[in-house]
Write an enzyme that holds these catalytic residues in place. Sequence first.
Site, short mmCIF file in Angstrom:
data_model
loop_
_atom_site.label_atom_id
_atom_site.label_comp_id
_atom_site.label_asym_id
_atom_site.label_seq_id
_atom_site.Cartn_x
_atom_site.Cartn_y
_atom_site.Cartn_z
N ASP A 154 0.56 -0.93 0.20
CA ASP A 154 0.16 -0.14 0.74
C ASP A 154 0.84 1.23 0.16
O ASP A 154 2.22 1.11 0.21
CB ASP A 154 -0.93 0.15 0.88
CG ASP A 154 -0.34 0.02 2.51
OD1 ASP A 154 0.09 1.19 2.87
OD2 ASP A 154 0.06 -1.08 2.61
N GLU A 241 -8.59 4.37 11.96
CA GLU A 241 -7.40 4.51 13.41
C GLU A 241 -7.34 5.77 13.56
O GLU A 241 -7.86 6.90 13.47
CB GLU A 241 -6.07 3.69 12.38
CG GLU A 241 -5.10 4.73 11.52
CD GLU A 241 -4.04 4.71 10.79
OE1 GLU A 241 -2.80 3.79 11.39
OE2 GLU A 241 -4.27 3.76 9.28
#
Length: 355
Positions: A154, A241
């Site tokens: 990613d 997150e």
Amino acid sequence: MRFSAASAIVLASLALAGCTSSSGLGSLMEQASPSQETTSSVIRPSADIAPVVAQAPQPVMAAPTEVTTMTAPPVQVAMAMPTPMLSTPMEPAIELEDMPTPDAKPIALIAPSRPMKATPFAPGQIYGRRFRDAKPINFGKAMSPRNFAVHGVDVSRWQGDIDWPKLRTQGANFAYIKATDGGDHLDPMFRKNWRAAEAAGLKRGAYHFFYWCRTAGEQADWFIRNVPKVAGALPPVIDVEYNGESSCKRRHNPEKIREKMQVFMDKLERHYGQRPVIYTAPDFYRDNLRGHFQDYPFWLRAVAEPPSKVYPGRNWVFWQYSGSGLSHGVDGKIDLNVFRGNAAQWHQWVAKTSG
């Protein structure tokens, strides 16, 4: 969390001056302190990376559909018109509970004899892992990342210019690319990475870094406005997150967090026809997601212990096992991931979930 040199100097100066405060991030946390495990979305840039140039929004008539009591942000955000509700429910995400644990023996590397000149790439070809790791972790013989057949990465602007053909021959069979965060920020490298990853033969998807001080509806509209709906793309990702370096210090209760996530995911699912993947880190999962969203595919960050230890009982599709990967084609570190399953199961999952 990785801190910049400037942050370190400021902290040191405060400590020497004997400054204390009863406010700040610590007082805003309702439960445990966030872990050090954060995505590359929040990595600070190196000195050779140019700053982001803000993009001017283009006003339209649509307004977010989510009801919220939040204070409106100072910048007016352009949003796309919401997509009408589908008349039929979406098909549940593929179940991977019966997928076997990968064999302990490392898989054979599948790479051309002259990998850096292997263009064009064979569609669907799986390249074996050739990455290195600046901080390798021993996850045990049974769960070594080397045992998994399908690896990927990613990326965001912090990786700079990527040589995607080289990166693929190193074992990047898929890539999740940072697209947006909040309701008005577009990663300046998204469009270039989106095109180049496809040209190099990687399966690609886009992810959104969720911002807790904006409505979920307008964040979904911003993502939809910037991420094309194209055949073959991997399902979109919502990255949830804690981020201690964000200007947004708000901490909602778990019920509100899940409500906002649901609004965002429902809107993306209606538009793209794909059930979104949920990316998260250990502390955020523990506080807000444990036992919830059982019908959604999860992408779990676990860079010190395997997912079974960090997220007991949670089924998963992707595992981010390192934030310190090293590879030809990328300057600096890169996040490394695996798909839970063998090559045949990978092709099956892609066929079932790709747009």
